[in-house]
Design a protein around this motif. Structure first.
Motif, PDB file in Angstrom:
ATOM      1  N   ALA A 374       0.874  -1.255   0.055  1.00  0.00           N
ATOM      2  CA  ALA A 374      -0.019  -0.147  -0.033  1.00  0.00           C
ATOM      3  C   ALA A 374       0.895   1.184  -0.126  1.00  0.00           C
ATOM      4  CB  ALA A 374      -0.859   0.059   1.201  1.00  0.00           C
ATOM      5  N   ARG A 375       1.938   1.369   0.713  1.00  0.00           N
ATOM      6  CA  ARG A 375       2.832   2.403   0.471  1.00  0.00           C
ATOM      7  C   ARG A 375       3.523   2.903  -0.646  1.00  0.00           C
ATOM      8  NH1 ARG A 375       3.912   3.959   5.857  1.00  0.00           N
ATOM      9  NH2 ARG A 375       3.475   2.465   7.402  1.00  0.00           N
ATOM     10  N   PHE A 376       3.954   1.515  -1.381  1.00  0.00           N
ATOM     11  CA  PHE A 376       4.334   2.050  -2.583  1.00  0.00           C
ATOM     12  C   PHE A 376       3.417   2.256  -3.738  1.00  0.00           C
ATOM     13  CE2 PHE A 376       8.120  -0.445  -1.006  1.00  0.00           C
ATOM     14  CZ  PHE A 376       9.103   0.327  -1.710  1.00  0.00           C
ATOM     15  N   ALA A 377       2.297   1.880  -3.547  1.00  0.00           N
ATOM     16  CA  ALA A 377       1.133   2.151  -4.331  1.00  0.00           C
ATOM     17  C   ALA A 377       0.682   3.903  -4.417  1.00  0.00           C
ATOM     18  CB  ALA A 377      -0.355   1.209  -4.073  1.00  0.00           C
ATOM     19  N   GLN A 378       0.685   4.054  -2.942  1.00  0.00           N
ATOM     20  CA  GLN A 378       0.190   5.773  -2.964  1.00  0.00           C
ATOM     21  C   GLN A 378       1.370   6.412  -3.255  1.00  0.00           C
ATOM     22  OE1 GLN A 378      -1.005   5.474   1.478  1.00  0.00           O
ATOM     23  NE2 GLN A 378      -2.584   4.021   1.173  1.00  0.00           N
ATOM     24  N   ILE A 379       2.769   5.969  -3.076  1.00  0.00           N
ATOM     25  CA  ILE A 379       3.739   6.838  -3.583  1.00  0.00           C
ATOM     26  C   ILE A 379       3.815   7.106  -4.855  1.00  0.00           C
ATOM     27  CG2 ILE A 379       6.255   7.031  -3.764  1.00  0.00           C
ATOM     28  CD1 ILE A 379       6.559   5.647  -0.913  1.00  0.00           C
ATOM     29  N   ILE A 380       3.550   5.957  -5.483  1.00  0.00           N
ATOM     30  CA  ILE A 380       3.500   6.057  -7.118  1.00  0.00           C
ATOM     31  C   ILE A 380       2.170   6.782  -7.521  1.00  0.00           C
ATOM     32  CG2 ILE A 380       3.555   4.548  -9.188  1.00  0.00           C
ATOM     33  CD1 ILE A 380       5.142   2.642  -7.636  1.00  0.00           C
TER      34      ILE A 380
END
Length: 484
Positions: A374-380
């Protein structure tokens, strides 16, 4: 720990540090005191030596002056022993300089013997030659003690200097670090409380648990009191048949409750107020339109209310994501960046539908990445959606590129666009909350970049940007050892 207890602990630590510092100063000053006593000892020994020499030369001498000099000599070791406390005795014994104590005690014994000789000589129970022999022996003892006294005292003072000064520095450094930590926890309690007020809805049953975990007692009590008061006012409003009259009569009470929360949630309330106020006014228009039979106008106003509520929901969701960014509550798994891009494009269909930007993505990793998806999804998604939103309409070939690769044990994410860029005077504020720099284009909550920075920092990485009117580049670097 309550804020009041933390403040009390800060006071106690400061008092302790001052006490240790003062104690150390007094202990160090003793060294000068001991040297002064030995100097006086030598002074009076010298006076006594002159008096004895006068007796040897058959010159008139005041025997009372000799007795006075011996008493003065005796007083110096007495004062020295009085200055040495229990702690000093332990230290001197450990470092093997306790012979200084023995010297003082022996000096007192010699002085007592010399005083006895003076009394015997005064009472004519001792002849001159024997008196001179006894006094010469006493003087030899006094001089010898003065010479050997300096070395153990010097070692003792040096040891105290080498011990107490570093101790004071260590205690001071500890105090600075610990007091800074306590101050940070106090600030964190207030900051976390603000986040909770932004994140939690009125019917969320977990708010009390979050308050117990993240805030101190005083702040918790204030929020719970305000929360209960607001709930009570809302229930009164909902149960009343004359809604408009009750709203008017209870405005002052509700305003007071809101004022109690204002110091914790001012910024959020500022952004929440606009859609709520608009929805309230439109709701009144809908009521009037329905009464007037104008259902078409009522439907239009209702649709606008719905849009306002969507904005409000987006803001609350973004605030919730921002608060959760510092909490690792998702299990780690291998990250499939290609799937993240696919899912992101589905969610951004509304933005990409009529958007002329070309979106290019590339993933080139030599090692699998394991972390919270979820963290990488929100960053990207936040970085790419910003590039899509703020494209340059005058550019014939607008694009947004996202490149993910690893290099030198680091994961690197680079998102580049050729959009309108970020004004230079605002670039230092990009990662602040509730910041929008293109009001005419912006449609978000102003929390996206703050959320990205929170995620990157949680992962132990860094984010930087370069921007001009030719476009913007965001670069994220995350150590690979945190992604295993």
């Amino acid at each position: 720990m309550n804020i009041s207890n933390k403040l009390m602990l800060i006071v106690l630590l400061t008092t302790f540090e001052i006490s240790i510092t003062v104690f150390s100063a007094f202990e160090i000053a003793k060294g000068a005191k001991f040297h002064q006593l030995n100097f006086l000892h030598l002074k009076y020994v010298n006076q006594l030596t002159k008096s004895v020499e006068r007796i040897k030369s058959d010159l008139p001498v005041d025997i009372q002056a000799i007795e006075s000099d011996i008493l003065a000599i005796k007083q110096q070791p007495i004062d020295c022993l009085n200055e040495i406390n229990h702690l000093n005795r332990i230290i001197m014994k450990v470092i093997k300089t306790d012979q200084a104590i023995t010297i003082c005690e022996d000096d007192i014994k010699i002085a007592d013997s010399a005083l006895l000789l003076v009394q015997q000589y005064k009472n004519d129970r001792l002849n001159k030659d024997d008196f001179l022999i006894g006094m010469s022996a006493a003087l030899d003892g006094f001089n010898q003690h003065s010479e050997v006294f300096e070395e153990p005292i010097r070692k003792t003072v040096s040891f105290i200097l080498m011990t107490l000064i570093p101790l004071v520095l260590i205690i001071s450094l500890f105090n600075i670090i610990f007091i800074s930590y306590l101050s940070r926890t106090i600030s964190s309690s207030i900051r976390n409380l603000t986040k909770l007020l932004l994140n939690k809805s009125e019917d969320n049953t977990n708010l009390d648990d979050e308050l117990d975990r993240k805030t101190s007692g005083e702040l918790k009590a204030l929020v719970i009191a305000a929360r209960h008061r607001i709930k009570s006012e809302i229930l009164n409003i909902e149960s009343s048949l004359e809604l408009k009259a009750i709203v008017n009569s209870q405005t002052a009470s509700l305003q007071q409750a809101n004022d109690e929360l204002a110091q914790f949630a001012y910024r959020a309330s500022h952004d929440l107020k606009s859609p709520l106020s608009g929805a309230k006014s439109l709701a009144q228009f809908v009521i009037q339109d329905i009464k007037a039979g104008d259902t078409e106008e009522a439907s239009n106003n209702a649709r606008i209310i719905y849009q306002q509520m969507e904005k409000l929901e987006t803001l609350v969701v973004d605030i919730l994501l921002l608060a959760k960014a510092e909490i690792g509550n998702e299990e780690k798994d291998f990250i499939d960046f290609e799937q993240i891009f696919i899912d992101m494009k589905e969610r951004l269909t509304w933005l990409m539908k009529d958007n002329p930007c070309t979106l290019n993505t590339s993933v080139n990793l030599s090692t699998p990445i394991s972390s919270e998806k979820a963290r990488f999804a929100q960053i990207i998604e936040n970085l790419i959606s910003n590039g899509l939103k703020y494209y340059d309409k005058d550019n014939a070939s607008p694009f947004v590129n996202c490149d993910i690769h690893d290099e030198l044990q680091q994961l690197i994410i680079i998102v580049t666009d050729n959009g309108i860029g970020i004004p230079k005077k605002h670039q230092s504020e990009v990662f602040d909350m509730f910041k929008r720099f293109h009001v005419e284009t912006s449609s978000g909550s102003g929390l996206g970049m703050a959320l990205v920075k929170k995620h990157v920092e949680y992962l132990g990485g860094e984010i930087s940007l370069q921007s001009s009117d030719k476009g913007t580049t965001f670069k994220i670097i995350i150590p690979m050892d945190t992604l295993k």
